[in-house]
Design a protein around this motif. Sequence first.
Motif, PDB file in Angstrom:
ATOM      1  N   LEU A 101      -7.787  -1.781   0.422  1.00 43.27           N
ATOM      2  CA  LEU A 101      -6.395  -1.382   0.691  1.00 43.27           C
ATOM      3  C   LEU A 101      -6.165   0.138   0.586  1.00 43.27           C
ATOM      4  CD1 LEU A 101      -3.482  -2.372   1.353  1.00 43.27           C
ATOM      5  CD2 LEU A 101      -3.068  -2.431  -1.107  1.00 43.27           C
ATOM      6  N   LEU A 130      -8.132  -6.672  -0.050  1.00 42.10           N
ATOM      7  CA  LEU A 130      -7.388  -5.803  -0.985  1.00 42.10           C
ATOM      8  C   LEU A 130      -8.289  -4.722  -1.585  1.00 42.10           C
ATOM      9  CD1 LEU A 130      -4.990  -8.289  -2.840  1.00 42.10           C
ATOM     10  CD2 LEU A 130      -4.327  -6.354  -1.408  1.00 42.10           C
ATOM     11  N   GLY A 148       0.817  -1.233   0.000  1.00 45.22           N
ATOM     12  CA  GLY A 148       0.000   0.000   0.000  1.00 45.22           C
ATOM     13  C   GLY A 148       0.836   1.262   0.000  1.00 45.22           C
TER      14      GLY A 148
END
Length: 393
Positions: free
Chosen positions: A274, A271, A156
């Motif tokens: 994220l 995700l 990230g």
Amino acid sequence: MLRTVPVVALPIGLNDLVYGLGHAACPRQMPRFELAMQQACGCRYVFTADSGTTSFYLGLLALKKVSGRTEVILPAYTAQTLVTAVLAAGLKPVLCDITLDDFNPDIQSLLSSVTSRTLAVVCVHMFGIPVARTAELKQQLPPEVFLIEDCCQALGSQIQSKPAGSWGDLSFFSFNRGKNISLFGGGCLATNSDRLRQSVEQIVAANPRRSGWIQEMRVLTGLIGLAVAVRPRMYGLLYPLLSRLRQQPAPQRVRVGAMSGAQAGTGEALLRKLPFFSAQRQSRVHDLLAGLSQCSGIRLPRIQTRLLPACNRLPVLFEQPDRRAVVMRALLAQGIEASLMYLQPLHRAFDLGYKADAFPASTYAAEHLLTLPVHPLVSGEDMRRMIDTIKAR
Ligand SMILES: Cc1ncc(COP(=O)(O)O)c(C=O)c1O
């Protein structure tokens, strides 16, 4: 029982777990997770494995297929399993020092260690603070030397709006306990290079690609436990037990296994969030740095403006180790877990032929560093408490 904020955590929701459960042992799930990771890390090719260490090890084997060089340069202040993986791949670990500005490799120290034997250098984005000079480093390395990014703590994070992990020849990620996306294990290797893709595919094909039902059940139980235990009220209740569980020794050898479908399913669900989690981490880093900027006796990391640091935890150096211990205890009394990290630099943990005083910045970090929580479960009130407690001691 006192509410206690763990030093590392991620909110895993019921919907994420249900999605993971639905994909346990599902062969179609792995490519979907790999696709989600491709987008997250800006790499065209992603290969999953059972840990970050395994991913690194497989990456080294792939590099060995395309080069006869034998040495891998690592920073002396990082996870011990990196040395284990280099040795298991039949290669020689060579160390360089770090800089105390951001705990990342000191680029001059790293470049001065490069020789005609160097196969690869490992650029660890420590604590999720990306190495600002990654592009410059890539340019300065001889073309025969591969740049590997260790993004285990940096999923990230971004450098000039491009994900950490997309700058080098290879990168690897961990989904182990306490990582930015934590799946109770798992990892992956990523690359944008067509040449390395072929080599990695051959290596990966020779290793387990499917998990069995026992592994799926173990992972699902672990994921449920993790989702519940990181909530601050539950963490406070279970603290005596969990703090003991965490002190596990680093594995001494690499055992290659596959990521499970439940991990891939839960990972795909997480995700999607994220960017939101990363922005939360970055904003807590920013607020803690601002709040502690006038505090004497500590040294804060310097984070350049062109970076997005989705920090795993915020590293702070205490001039006096005694004060570090006092602050750690005071924070815990306030319901905030802070933790030490890597108690020994690599040249002291392994006999690699270096003198005890070889890497002074790495040794200083091991002896003076405290890490603070910056994950999405840290509230504004927790932030205020952290700042006030550190300032008062
Ligand atoms: C910087 C770094 N590299 C590599 C690893 C190894 O990852 P894993 O635990 O998934 O093997 C870790 C994990 O702690 C890490 O923090």
